[in-house]
Design a protein around this motif. Structure first.
Motif, PDB file in Angstrom:
ATOM      1  N   GLN A  27      -2.690  -1.591   4.211  1.00  0.00           N
ATOM      2  CA  GLN A  27      -3.582  -2.129   3.403  1.00  0.00           C
ATOM      3  C   GLN A  27      -3.474  -3.650   3.374  1.00  0.00           C
ATOM      4  O   GLN A  27      -2.357  -4.305   3.382  1.00  0.00           O
ATOM      5  CB  GLN A  27      -3.042  -1.821   1.807  1.00  0.00           C
ATOM      6  N   HIS A  28      -4.570  -4.298   3.453  1.00  0.00           N
ATOM      7  CA  HIS A  28      -4.766  -5.736   3.863  1.00  0.00           C
ATOM      8  C   HIS A  28      -4.219  -6.773   2.893  1.00  0.00           C
ATOM      9  O   HIS A  28      -3.768  -7.747   3.086  1.00  0.00           O
ATOM     10  CB  HIS A  28      -6.192  -6.130   4.463  1.00  0.00           C
ATOM     11  N   ASN A  29      -4.362  -6.413   1.520  1.00  0.00           N
ATOM     12  CA  ASN A  29      -4.129  -7.375   0.641  1.00  0.00           C
ATOM     13  C   ASN A  29      -2.572  -7.131  -0.109  1.00  0.00           C
ATOM     14  O   ASN A  29      -2.393  -7.713  -0.905  1.00  0.00           O
ATOM     15  CB  ASN A  29      -4.920  -7.497  -0.327  1.00  0.00           C
ATOM     16  N   THR A  30      -2.070  -6.090   0.213  1.00  0.00           N
ATOM     17  CA  THR A  30      -0.772  -5.759  -0.536  1.00  0.00           C
ATOM     18  C   THR A  30       0.463  -5.567   0.629  1.00  0.00           C
ATOM     19  O   THR A  30       1.517  -5.509   0.199  1.00  0.00           O
ATOM     20  CB  THR A  30      -0.964  -4.507  -1.345  1.00  0.00           C
ATOM     21  N   GLY A  31      -0.132  -5.076   1.774  1.00  0.00           N
ATOM     22  CA  GLY A  31       1.113  -5.060   2.724  1.00  0.00           C
ATOM     23  C   GLY A  31       1.592  -3.565   3.083  1.00  0.00           C
ATOM     24  O   GLY A  31       2.266  -3.431   3.560  1.00  0.00           O
ATOM     25  N   GLU A  32       1.035  -2.654   1.979  1.00  0.00           N
ATOM     26  CA  GLU A  32       1.840  -1.348   1.890  1.00  0.00           C
ATOM     27  C   GLU A  32       1.241  -0.679   3.350  1.00  0.00           C
ATOM     28  O   GLU A  32       0.104  -0.769   3.714  1.00  0.00           O
ATOM     29  CB  GLU A  32       0.956  -0.491   0.955  1.00  0.00           C
ATOM     30  N   ILE A  88      -1.163  -0.733  17.985  1.00  0.00           N
ATOM     31  CA  ILE A  88      -2.158  -1.009  17.242  1.00  0.00           C
ATOM     32  C   ILE A  88      -1.806  -1.273  15.623  1.00  0.00           C
ATOM     33  O   ILE A  88      -1.133  -0.540  15.082  1.00  0.00           O
ATOM     34  CB  ILE A  88      -3.692  -0.642  17.219  1.00  0.00           C
ATOM     35  N   LEU A  89      -1.985  -2.588  15.181  1.00  0.00           N
ATOM     36  CA  LEU A  89      -1.831  -2.879  13.693  1.00  0.00           C
ATOM     37  C   LEU A  89      -3.264  -3.171  13.212  1.00  0.00           C
ATOM     38  O   LEU A  89      -3.816  -4.158  13.308  1.00  0.00           O
ATOM     39  CB  LEU A  89      -0.694  -3.866  13.472  1.00  0.00           C
ATOM     40  N   LEU A  90      -4.033  -2.059  12.244  1.00  0.00           N
ATOM     41  CA  LEU A  90      -4.865  -2.171  11.593  1.00  0.00           C
ATOM     42  C   LEU A  90      -4.690  -2.862  10.330  1.00  0.00           C
ATOM     43  O   LEU A  90      -3.830  -2.204   9.430  1.00  0.00           O
ATOM     44  CB  LEU A  90      -5.708  -1.006  11.573  1.00  0.00           C
ATOM     45  N   ALA A  91      -5.429  -3.782   9.712  1.00  0.00           N
ATOM     46  CA  ALA A  91      -5.315  -4.453   8.365  1.00  0.00           C
ATOM     47  C   ALA A  91      -6.849  -3.616   7.602  1.00  0.00           C
ATOM     48  O   ALA A  91      -7.995  -3.443   8.521  1.00  0.00           O
ATOM     49  CB  ALA A  91      -5.636  -5.487   8.448  1.00  0.00           C
ATOM     50  N   VAL A  92      -6.488  -2.870   6.689  1.00  0.00           N
ATOM     51  CA  VAL A  92      -7.696  -1.825   6.275  1.00  0.00           C
ATOM     52  C   VAL A  92      -7.834  -1.895   4.611  1.00  0.00           C
ATOM     53  O   VAL A  92      -6.762  -2.492   4.020  1.00  0.00           O
ATOM     54  CB  VAL A  92      -7.250  -0.414   6.464  1.00  0.00           C
ATOM     55  N   ASP A  93      -8.930  -1.721   4.478  1.00  0.00           N
ATOM     56  CA  ASP A  93      -9.217  -1.689   2.730  1.00  0.00           C
ATOM     57  C   ASP A  93      -9.307  -0.076   2.561  1.00  0.00           C
ATOM     58  O   ASP A  93     -10.268   0.386   3.016  1.00  0.00           O
ATOM     59  CB  ASP A  93     -10.302  -2.374   2.380  1.00  0.00           C
ATOM     60  N   GLN A  94      -8.210   0.647   2.095  1.00  0.00           N
ATOM     61  CA  GLN A  94      -8.259   1.978   1.753  1.00  0.00           C
ATOM     62  C   GLN A  94      -8.826   2.225   0.570  1.00  0.00           C
ATOM     63  O   GLN A  94      -8.442   1.737  -0.615  1.00  0.00           O
ATOM     64  CB  GLN A  94      -6.853   2.333   1.800  1.00  0.00           C
ATOM     65  N   ILE A  95      -9.921   3.081   0.563  1.00  0.00           N
ATOM     66  CA  ILE A  95     -10.466   3.740  -0.732  1.00  0.00           C
ATOM     67  C   ILE A  95      -9.627   4.667  -1.181  1.00  0.00           C
ATOM     68  O   ILE A  95      -9.291   5.725  -0.378  1.00  0.00           O
ATOM     69  CB  ILE A  95     -11.970   4.209  -0.667  1.00  0.00           C
ATOM     70  N   GLY A  96      -8.868   4.689  -2.407  1.00  0.00           N
ATOM     71  CA  GLY A  96      -8.233   5.826  -3.009  1.00  0.00           C
ATOM     72  C   GLY A  96      -7.047   6.203  -2.222  1.00  0.00           C
ATOM     73  O   GLY A  96      -6.082   5.356  -2.142  1.00  0.00           O
ATOM     74  N   ALA A  97      -7.002   7.314  -1.678  1.00  0.00           N
ATOM     75  CA  ALA A  97      -5.778   7.731  -1.044  1.00  0.00           C
ATOM     76  C   ALA A  97      -5.732   8.040   0.298  1.00  0.00           C
ATOM     77  O   ALA A  97      -6.774   8.630   1.096  1.00  0.00           O
ATOM     78  CB  ALA A  97      -5.492   9.413  -1.485  1.00  0.00           C
ATOM     79  N   ALA A  98      -4.847   7.398   1.174  1.00  0.00           N
ATOM     80  CA  ALA A  98      -4.742   7.622   2.808  1.00  0.00           C
ATOM     81  C   ALA A  98      -4.247   8.919   3.223  1.00  0.00           C
ATOM     82  O   ALA A  98      -4.391   9.212   4.171  1.00  0.00           O
ATOM     83  CB  ALA A  98      -4.044   6.270   3.218  1.00  0.00           C
ATOM     84  N   CYS A  99      -3.510   9.627   2.260  1.00  0.00           N
ATOM     85  CA  CYS A  99      -2.891  10.953   2.550  1.00  0.00           C
ATOM     86  C   CYS A  99      -3.497  12.089   2.213  1.00  0.00           C
ATOM     87  O   CYS A  99      -4.113  12.238   1.068  1.00  0.00           O
ATOM     88  CB  CYS A  99      -1.245  10.765   1.826  1.00  0.00           C
ATOM     89  N   HIS A 100      -3.272  13.222   3.184  1.00  0.00           N
ATOM     90  CA  HIS A 100      -4.092  14.327   3.051  1.00  0.00           C
ATOM     91  C   HIS A 100      -3.567  15.018   1.536  1.00  0.00           C
ATOM     92  O   HIS A 100      -4.091  15.814   1.091  1.00  0.00           O
ATOM     93  CB  HIS A 100      -4.214  15.011   4.032  1.00  0.00           C
TER      94      HIS A 100
ATOM     95  N   GLY B  31       6.489  -7.260   3.188  1.00  0.00           N
ATOM     96  CA  GLY B  31       5.708  -6.368   3.823  1.00  0.00           C
ATOM     97  C   GLY B  31       5.016  -6.444   5.383  1.00  0.00           C
ATOM     98  O   GLY B  31       4.541  -5.954   5.659  1.00  0.00           O
ATOM     99  N   GLU B  32       5.724  -7.633   5.823  1.00  0.00           N
ATOM    100  CA  GLU B  32       5.147  -7.622   7.212  1.00  0.00           C
ATOM    101  C   GLU B  32       5.688  -6.853   8.289  1.00  0.00           C
ATOM    102  O   GLU B  32       6.881  -6.326   8.042  1.00  0.00           O
ATOM    103  CB  GLU B  32       5.829  -9.286   7.699  1.00  0.00           C
ATOM    104  N   VAL B  33       4.608  -6.301   9.003  1.00  0.00           N
ATOM    105  CA  VAL B  33       5.065  -5.072  10.004  1.00  0.00           C
ATOM    106  C   VAL B  33       5.484  -5.862  11.065  1.00  0.00           C
ATOM    107  O   VAL B  33       4.753  -6.735  11.670  1.00  0.00           O
ATOM    108  CB  VAL B  33       3.811  -4.266  10.257  1.00  0.00           C
ATOM    109  N   LEU B  34       6.771  -5.456  11.397  1.00  0.00           N
ATOM    110  CA  LEU B  34       7.436  -6.232  12.729  1.00  0.00           C
ATOM    111  C   LEU B  34       7.246  -5.634  14.033  1.00  0.00           C
ATOM    112  O   LEU B  34       7.331  -6.294  15.011  1.00  0.00           O
ATOM    113  CB  LEU B  34       9.092  -6.435  12.368  1.00  0.00           C
ATOM    114  N   MET B  35       7.503  -4.274  13.974  1.00  0.00           N
ATOM    115  CA  MET B  35       7.420  -3.684  15.539  1.00  0.00           C
ATOM    116  C   MET B  35       7.117  -2.114  15.205  1.00  0.00           C
ATOM    117  O   MET B  35       7.480  -1.895  14.171  1.00  0.00           O
ATOM    118  CB  MET B  35       8.784  -3.986  16.350  1.00  0.00           C
TER     119      MET B  35
END
Lengths: 132, 132
Positions: A27-32, A88-100, B31-35
């Motif tokens: 998540q781009h703005n929280t680092g989660e 790849i490391l994607l910075a994303v804006d996740q709507i709601g729940a990422a998990c199934h 929260g930084e993803v390192l590797m």
């Protein structure tokens, strides 16, 4: 990203023997860290063209446009590669729940002493997410 | 973690055909993803027993005690599993540089328009890290 630049990028990546590369969504703005999934060339192309995250589903063997059945889309905010160009490391804006399971993140199980605990609850009932 | 709990945990994990599972290392307080690297049963056992992160090196085909040659160790702060139990998220305290290039994180290459840019510089000269 124009076609030629995209092609140059794809040629630099190291895919595994199945033509896949792991992608971490953060998540781009929280680092989660929300999830880890796999991408192939086509899903990378689609993701960078549309700014909507698309993976490759290994179980279904087809493109997996994140949120297409659940509505829980990921908007692309940034696309990074590691030193070996094999992750790849994607910075994303996740709507709601990422998990199934309906949870915000897939990483909801944590080792605590001698136990594996679940430390978050679903935001949304998966039966609602998938219309079952 | 006691031996019996560790064995129970290991039995729940989904390893790939090479007996490996991907592990993402995230700096615990920023929260930084390192590797991203890979673990096998033995490296997970050692990591949870010692609270020092140990991976499996696919290129060297041996245990990779992070920092053993570079001094850039990772102390384990948390150990999470995803919903499918096929990916690990490690919360770590990283000394110095996680990346073999001497950078803090391996994810220093970012897509910017039509270009792939490097947006961080080494903290440490790799020649110093590896005594070359």
């Amino acid at each position: 990203m124009n076609d030629s630049a995209l092609q140059t990028l794809l040629q630099q990546l190291t895919f595994n023997e199945d033509g896949l590369i792991p992608a971490i969504a953060q998540q781009h703005n929280t680092g989660e860290v929300l999830m880890m999934a796999w991408m192939n060339e086509e899903s990378i192309r689609e993701t960078l063209n549309n700014n909507r995250v698309c993976y490759w589903s290994r179980s279904r063997q087809k493109l997996w446009r994140k949120g297409e059945s659940s509505g829980q889309e990921q908007t692309l905010k940034g696309f990074r590669l590691d030193c070996d160009k094999d992750t790849i490391l994607l910075a994303v804006d996740q709507i709601g729940a990422a998990c199934h399971t309906g949870r915000r993140t897939c990483f909801y199980q944590v080792v605590d002493g001698d136990e594996l605990l679940t430390d978050s609850e679903p935001l949304i009932d998966p039966a609602v997410l998938y219309g079952k």
